[in-house]
Scaffold this motif. Structure first.
Motif, PDB file in Angstrom:
ATOM      1  N   PHE A   1      -0.115  42.385  26.311  1.00 63.94           N
ATOM      2  CA  PHE A   1      -1.417  41.902  25.850  1.00 63.94           C
ATOM      3  C   PHE A   1      -1.300  40.889  24.716  1.00 63.94           C
ATOM      4  O   PHE A   1      -2.299  40.571  24.073  1.00 63.94           O
ATOM      5  N   THR A   2      -0.086  40.387  24.464  1.00 61.50           N
ATOM      6  CA  THR A   2       0.076  39.426  23.366  1.00 61.50           C
ATOM      7  C   THR A   2      -0.708  38.143  23.607  1.00 61.50           C
ATOM      8  O   THR A   2      -1.194  37.500  22.671  1.00 61.50           O
ATOM      9  N   SER A   3      -0.818  37.758  24.872  1.00 58.40           N
ATOM     10  CA  SER A   3      -1.571  36.535  25.169  1.00 58.40           C
ATOM     11  C   SER A   3      -3.054  36.686  24.823  1.00 58.40           C
ATOM     12  O   SER A   3      -3.731  35.699  24.520  1.00 58.40           O
ATOM     13  N   CYS A   4      -3.558  37.937  24.843  1.00 57.19           N
ATOM     14  CA  CYS A   4      -4.984  38.157  24.545  1.00 57.19           C
ATOM     15  C   CYS A   4      -5.300  37.851  23.088  1.00 57.19           C
ATOM     16  O   CYS A   4      -6.305  37.193  22.781  1.00 57.19           O
ATOM     17  N   ILE A   5      -4.455  38.326  22.177  1.00 61.75           N
ATOM     18  CA  ILE A   5      -4.731  38.078  20.760  1.00 61.75           C
ATOM     19  C   ILE A   5      -4.503  36.608  20.420  1.00 61.75           C
ATOM     20  O   ILE A   5      -5.232  36.021  19.612  1.00 61.75           O
ATOM     21  N   LEU A   6      -3.512  35.968  21.075  1.00 61.69           N
ATOM     22  CA  LEU A   6      -3.325  34.538  20.847  1.00 61.69           C
ATOM     23  C   LEU A   6      -4.533  33.746  21.327  1.00 61.69           C
ATOM     24  O   LEU A   6      -4.928  32.748  20.717  1.00 61.69           O
ATOM     25  N   LYS A   7      -5.144  34.224  22.403  1.00 56.73           N
ATOM     26  CA  LYS A   7      -6.349  33.568  22.917  1.00 56.73           C
ATOM     27  C   LYS A   7      -7.498  33.692  21.929  1.00 56.73           C
ATOM     28  O   LYS A   7      -8.313  32.767  21.782  1.00 56.73           O
ATOM     29  N   VAL A   8      -7.585  34.838  21.227  1.00 60.56           N
ATOM     30  CA  VAL A   8      -8.645  35.024  20.228  1.00 60.56           C
ATOM     31  C   VAL A   8      -8.515  33.979  19.118  1.00 60.56           C
ATOM     32  O   VAL A   8      -9.494  33.316  18.735  1.00 60.56           O
ATOM     33  N   TYR A   9      -7.292  33.805  18.601  1.00 60.42           N
ATOM     34  CA  TYR A   9      -7.081  32.816  17.538  1.00 60.42           C
ATOM     35  C   TYR A   9      -7.324  31.402  18.057  1.00 60.42           C
ATOM     36  O   TYR A   9      -7.878  30.549  17.347  1.00 60.42           O
ATOM     37  N   LEU A  10      -6.921  31.142  19.301  1.00 61.33           N
ATOM     38  CA  LEU A  10      -7.119  29.807  19.866  1.00 61.33           C
ATOM     39  C   LEU A  10      -8.601  29.493  20.017  1.00 61.33           C
ATOM     40  O   LEU A  10      -9.058  28.376  19.712  1.00 61.33           O
ATOM     41  N   ASN A  11      -9.380  30.481  20.464  1.00 59.40           N
ATOM     42  CA  ASN A  11     -10.830  30.273  20.589  1.00 59.40           C
ATOM     43  C   ASN A  11     -11.480  30.076  19.222  1.00 59.40           C
ATOM     44  O   ASN A  11     -12.417  29.289  19.073  1.00 59.40           O
ATOM     45  N   ALA A  12     -11.006  30.826  18.226  1.00 58.52           N
ATOM     46  CA  ALA A  12     -11.540  30.657  16.871  1.00 58.52           C
ATOM     47  C   ALA A  12     -11.264  29.249  16.354  1.00 58.52           C
ATOM     48  O   ALA A  12     -12.121  28.625  15.713  1.00 58.52           O
ATOM     49  N   GLU A  13     -10.065  28.727  16.663  1.00 54.10           N
ATOM     50  CA  GLU A  13      -9.725  27.367  16.233  1.00 54.10           C
ATOM     51  C   GLU A  13     -10.583  26.333  16.955  1.00 54.10           C
ATOM     52  O   GLU A  13     -11.099  25.387  16.329  1.00 54.10           O
ATOM     53  N   SER A  14     -10.751  26.499  18.256  1.00 53.75           N
ATOM     54  CA  SER A  14     -11.516  25.515  19.031  1.00 53.75           C
ATOM     55  C   SER A  14     -13.001  25.521  18.674  1.00 53.75           C
ATOM     56  O   SER A  14     -13.680  24.499  18.785  1.00 53.75           O
ATOM     57  N   SER A  15     -13.507  26.692  18.238  1.00 60.62           N
ATOM     58  CA  SER A  15     -14.924  26.777  17.872  1.00 60.62           C
ATOM     59  C   SER A  15     -15.181  26.462  16.406  1.00 60.62           C
ATOM     60  O   SER A  15     -16.317  26.572  15.935  1.00 60.62           O
ATOM     61  N   GLY A  16     -14.144  26.097  15.667  1.00 63.31           N
ATOM     62  CA  GLY A  16     -14.304  25.745  14.258  1.00 63.31           C
ATOM     63  C   GLY A  16     -14.491  26.924  13.335  1.00 63.31           C
ATOM     64  O   GLY A  16     -15.024  26.772  12.226  1.00 63.31           O
ATOM     65  N   CYS A  17     -14.065  28.113  13.767  1.00 65.33           N
ATOM     66  CA  CYS A  17     -14.222  29.338  12.965  1.00 65.33           C
ATOM     67  C   CYS A  17     -12.913  29.803  12.337  1.00 65.33           C
ATOM     68  O   CYS A  17     -12.842  30.936  11.850  1.00 65.33           O
ATOM     69  N   LEU A  18     -11.895  28.963  12.373  1.00 65.21           N
ATOM     70  CA  LEU A  18     -10.591  29.363  11.844  1.00 65.21           C
ATOM     71  C   LEU A  18     -10.559  29.141  10.336  1.00 65.21           C
ATOM     72  O   LEU A  18     -10.424  28.014   9.865  1.00 65.21           O
ATOM     73  N   THR A  19     -10.695  30.200   9.577  1.00 68.06           N
ATOM     74  CA  THR A  19     -10.629  30.125   8.117  1.00 68.06           C
ATOM     75  C   THR A  19      -9.170  30.141   7.655  1.00 68.06           C
ATOM     76  O   THR A  19      -8.239  30.307   8.458  1.00 68.06           O
ATOM     77  N   GLU A  20      -8.980  29.994   6.357  1.00 71.19           N
ATOM     78  CA  GLU A  20      -7.625  30.018   5.809  1.00 71.19           C
ATOM     79  C   GLU A  20      -6.945  31.357   6.075  1.00 71.19           C
ATOM     80  O   GLU A  20      -5.775  31.407   6.461  1.00 71.19           O
ATOM     81  N   ASP A  21      -7.701  32.436   5.909  1.00 67.17           N
ATOM     82  CA  ASP A  21      -7.121  33.759   6.136  1.00 67.17           C
ATOM     83  C   ASP A  21      -6.765  33.949   7.609  1.00 67.17           C
ATOM     84  O   ASP A  21      -5.696  34.460   7.945  1.00 67.17           O
ATOM     85  N   LEU A  22      -7.661  33.538   8.512  1.00 68.95           N
ATOM     86  CA  LEU A  22      -7.370  33.649   9.941  1.00 68.95           C
ATOM     87  C   LEU A  22      -6.182  32.779  10.336  1.00 68.95           C
ATOM     88  O   LEU A  22      -5.355  33.169  11.179  1.00 68.95           O
ATOM     89  N   ALA A  23      -6.089  31.587   9.747  1.00 70.90           N
ATOM     90  CA  ALA A  23      -4.970  30.701  10.061  1.00 70.90           C
ATOM     91  C   ALA A  23      -3.638  31.319   9.646  1.00 70.90           C
ATOM     92  O   ALA A  23      -2.646  31.242  10.391  1.00 70.90           O
ATOM     93  N   CYS A  24      -3.610  31.942   8.475  1.00 73.56           N
ATOM     94  CA  CYS A  24      -2.375  32.609   8.031  1.00 73.56           C
ATOM     95  C   CYS A  24      -2.022  33.769   8.959  1.00 73.56           C
ATOM     96  O   CYS A  24      -0.843  33.994   9.277  1.00 73.56           O
ATOM     97  N   GLN A  25      -3.040  34.510   9.396  1.00 76.98           N
ATOM     98  CA  GLN A  25      -2.785  35.585  10.358  1.00 76.98           C
ATOM     99  C   GLN A  25      -2.254  35.018  11.676  1.00 76.98           C
ATOM    100  O   GLN A  25      -1.358  35.601  12.300  1.00 76.98           O
ATOM    101  N   TYR A  26      -2.808  33.904  12.093  1.00 76.10           N
ATOM    102  CA  TYR A  26      -2.411  33.262  13.344  1.00 76.10           C
ATOM    103  C   TYR A  26      -0.932  32.880  13.297  1.00 76.10           C
ATOM    104  O   TYR A  26      -0.156  33.187  14.221  1.00 76.10           O
ATOM    105  N   VAL A  27      -0.525  32.235  12.220  1.00 76.71           N
ATOM    106  CA  VAL A  27       0.876  31.816  12.084  1.00 76.71           C
ATOM    107  C   VAL A  27       1.792  33.030  11.934  1.00 76.71           C
ATOM    108  O   VAL A  27       2.861  33.105  12.567  1.00 76.71           O
ATOM    109  N   SER A  28       1.378  33.989  11.129  1.00 76.47           N
ATOM    110  CA  SER A  28       2.208  35.176  10.911  1.00 76.47           C
ATOM    111  C   SER A  28       2.381  35.986  12.189  1.00 76.47           C
ATOM    112  O   SER A  28       3.383  36.687  12.364  1.00 76.47           O
ATOM    113  N   LEU A  29       1.387  35.908  13.080  1.00 76.24           N
ATOM    114  CA  LEU A  29       1.482  36.648  14.335  1.00 76.24           C
ATOM    115  C   LEU A  29       2.688  36.200  15.146  1.00 76.24           C
ATOM    116  O   LEU A  29       3.386  37.026  15.755  1.00 76.24           O
ATOM    117  N   TYR A  30       2.952  34.895  15.174  1.00 73.40           N
ATOM    118  CA  TYR A  30       4.117  34.410  15.907  1.00 73.40           C
ATOM    119  C   TYR A  30       5.406  34.987  15.341  1.00 73.40           C
ATOM    120  O   TYR A  30       6.338  35.303  16.083  1.00 73.40           O
TER     121      TYR A  30
END
Length: 677
Positions: free
Chosen positions: A415-444
């Motif tokens: 299910f790793t692709s599912c959580i990556l999709k959540v961050y990708l959708n947040a980025e595409s919709s302009g909802c990626l905050t600094e905290d979410l971005a750090c979580q996104y990078v740390s997830l990798y």
């Protein structure tokens, strides 16, 4: 200590005057009261007052107040009745009524005054001091609560404290076995504290507990509660006998009676006790939602109670609660997060499935709820809650780990692709905050350890680079994360801990891009990382110093930049010695309005060297003090430290000179708050 005792005694003057004026105590008796109270007050003011000191004082005040009450009653009885009693009293009952009326008339003439409540208030104050001094003494706390309950002063003086109402109702219900009094207290408390969630929940628990007791009583009498039938002739009788169950919160609320009358028309066998329990919950639920229309947690707790008890037709109320939740809180991220997680506890559709299939079904239901939530509420917080849910599913070591998926049977790696999709959708919709971005990078980085895939580090590196060059170019935490990934990537590729000149150059370019665009207060950690990395590279370190000076000059003496300039001076001191460190801090002090904290750092540096006999440092410390006082003349701490340094390292003449300068500048005879001869 004596002043504090005298102050407390002086506050008793109104009470003592009132006692003497009303003839309750003589002047000699009041003098003895003052003497005893003074002794008790001194006992409480010593360094380590004993528990017995408080209890003795309380016992004395209680005896004194009891004596006052006895004398007051005696005076009231001895007071002649001034009302007209010439009317005939041939009837025995009428004479008793007149006697009661006369007694009431006497009591009304003795109006309450300060002496009537002063004793109780003093005991409450002593209990308060005792519980502050002995916080862990449960016996003392229970004495305090029992006194408040006996005197009814806890609720009287603190009617807006829900815990006191709950405590009083619990005592009536559990200890005094008076359900009517407990219910009256809870309902009065709800009128005083209608917005207390705890009171509504505890009121519901109390009523259900009483219902259970009634059921147990019926069973003990040999009646089969589960087979009771609602006949036309005994339903009304049962309702009349147990009318306490119908808890209208006010005189106009007829909800339970109307529901009860509708229940009489139901056909078949029903459990009357649990039917009434449903009516109780409905009444309290409607009252609670009316008082707290915006409380999500209240409705959640009601639903938890509905799921934990077996009530007739409770499914109908569950549907009502769920509909209310969706109607009132469909624009709340917390509601959707709760609703999605609620699907994990649903066991209705998984009874015939094995464990793996059941978990998959529950997870799919939760995903469907979250997907609907982000469609309706495409906010940063909603995406953050969705990602947090997935982190709990995928990783057992997280704080919000969902244990249901970490028993060893469920493979979450698919299910790793599912959580990556959540961050990708947040980025595409302009909802990626600094905290979410750090979580996104740390997830990798975390996925690299989970899947044993080294390629994830390069993906994290590219993602961090893309985000830092995009709309989050001013996110200090993201830049700091990117710098750590870059250093880790370079160390991994070379296989050694030290960096080559090419690697150092690329890392400096990264810092040189990030640091000028970030405010120093937000980028302190990044500054310290850069200084540590380039501390032994003089060329790069000098470039960092120039960059820091530009940032500090634009900050305009902000104390938040003092840690950066102090760290630079500290690295220079370790590497090149005190002479180069002095040159460096003088460069920073030449900037427009250097910060007060940086002055303190430089002064402490020179003072420490002066204390071991370095005379040049003493001269430099004096210069620093004079320069700091030119900019910050009203800083008392600076004057005080300057004076203390002269006392220790200088002479009496220099110390006296500083003292009189401080008095002149501050315009206060006690400017330094220290004795002076």
């Amino acid at each position: 200590m004596a002043d504090a005792v005298q102050y407390r005694l002086e506050r008793m003057s109104d009470e003592l005057d009132d006692l003497e004026r009303r003839g309750l105590f003589t002047r000699a008796e009041l003098a003895e009261v003052v003497r005893r109270r003074r002794d008790f007050e001194f006992r409480l003011r010593r360094r380590s007052p004993l528990r017995s000191d408080f209890l003795d004082y309380i016992a004395y005040e209680l005896r004194l107040d009891a004596l006052r009450d006895l004398r007051k009653r005696a005076i009231i009885r001895a007071t002649p009745d001034t009302t007209d009693h010439d009317a005939d009293a041939t009837d025995n009952d009428s004479s008793k009524k007149k006697k009661k009326k006369r007694n009431k008339g006497k009591a009304k003439k003795w109006k309450k005054s300060v002496s009537d409540i002063a004793g109780v208030l003093r005991v409450l104050d002593i209990y308060r001091m005792a519980t502050v001094r002995y916080k862990g003494d449960l016996d003392l706390w229970f004495r305090y609560l029992e006194f408040c309950r006996d005197k009814r002063h806890a609720i009287r003086y603190h009617p807006k404290v829900p815990g006191l109402w709950i405590y009083a109702a619990a005592w009536e219900f559990d200890q005094n076995l008076n359900v009517a009094a407990a219910r009256a207290l809870m309902q009065t408390g709800l009128r005083s504290c209608p917005e207390s969630e705890d009171m509504w929940i505890e009121y519901l628990r109390m009523e259900l507990t009483y219902l259970n007791k009634l059921k147990a009583r019926k069973v003990a009498l040999g009646e089969d509660v589960k087979t009771l039938q609602k006949k036309n002739n005994d339903a009304s009788t049962w309702k009349e006998e147990n009318k306490e169950l119908f808890m209208s919160l006010n005189e106009q609320d007829e909800g339970p009676e109307e529901s009860g009358s509708q229940g009489v028309a139901l056909e078949g066998k029903e459990d009357l006790f649990w039917q009434q329990g449903l009516l109780i919950i409905q009444t309290i639920y409607h009252g609670a939602t009316k008082a707290l229309p915006s409380s999500l947690t209240l409705r959640k707790k009601f639903l938890e109670i509905l799921n934990s008890v077996d009530l007739a037709h409770s499914d109908e109320l569950k549907v009502e609660v769920m509909d209310d939740l969706k109607k009132e809180f469909s624009d709340s991220e917390d509601y959707w997060d709760w609703l999605a997680r609620l699907q994990l506890s649903d066991s209705t559709s998984s009874s015939n499935l094995n464990r793996m299939e059941a978990l998959s079904n529950k997870l799919n239901k939760s995903i469907q709820v979250y997907d609907e939530a982000v469609r309706r509420l495409p906010t940063s917080r909603m995406y953050s809650l969705y990602a947090k849910f997935w982190m709990g599913v995928l990783f057992a070591a997280t704080e919000d780990s969902i244990s249901l998926f970490h028993g060893g049977e469920f493979d979450a790696s698919g299910f790793t692709s599912c959580i990556l999709k959540v961050y990708l959708n947040a980025e595409s919709s302009g909802c990626l905050t600094e905290d979410l971005a750090c979580q996104y990078v740390s997830l990798y980085l975390r996925l690299g350890g989970l899947e044993e895939a080294p390629g994830r580090l390069e993906e994290a590196r590219n993602l961090a680079k893309k985000l830092c060059n995009g709309p989050l170019s001013h996110a200090a935490d993201l830049w700091n994360l990117r710098a750590s990934i870059e250093m880790k990537s370079l160390a991994t590729s070379t296989g050694i801990s030290s960096f080559s000149k090419e690697n150092l150059s690329s890392l400096f370019d990264l810092f040189n891009v990030a640091l000028p665009k970030l405010p120093i207060p937000e980028a302190e950690e990044l500054w310290h990382t850069a200084m540590k990395l380039f501390s032994h590279e003089k060329v790069y370190f000098e470039k960092l110093v120039k960059c820091a000076m530009l940032s500090l000059s634009s900050a305009g003496g902000n104390d938040s930049g003092a840690s950066v300039s102090s760290a630079i001076v500290g690295w220079i001191l370790q590497r090149d010695g005190i002479k180069q460190a002095r040159k460096m801090y003088k460069r920073f002090l030449a900037l427009p309005r250097p910060s007060f904290k940086f002055f303190q750092y430089c002064i402490e540096l020179e003072t420490n060297l002066a204390s071991i006999g370095n005379q040049d440092s003493l001269v430099n410390a004096r210069k620093l003090y004079d320069a700091a006082l030119d900019l910050y003349p009203q800083e008392r701490e600076l004057w005080r430290n300057y004076y203390n340094m002269e006392l220790k390292l200088g002479t009496s003449e220099t110390a006296n000179a500083i003292y009189w300068r401080a008095r002149k500048v501050l315009g206060d005879s006690s400017a330094l708050d220290i004795p002076h001869s």
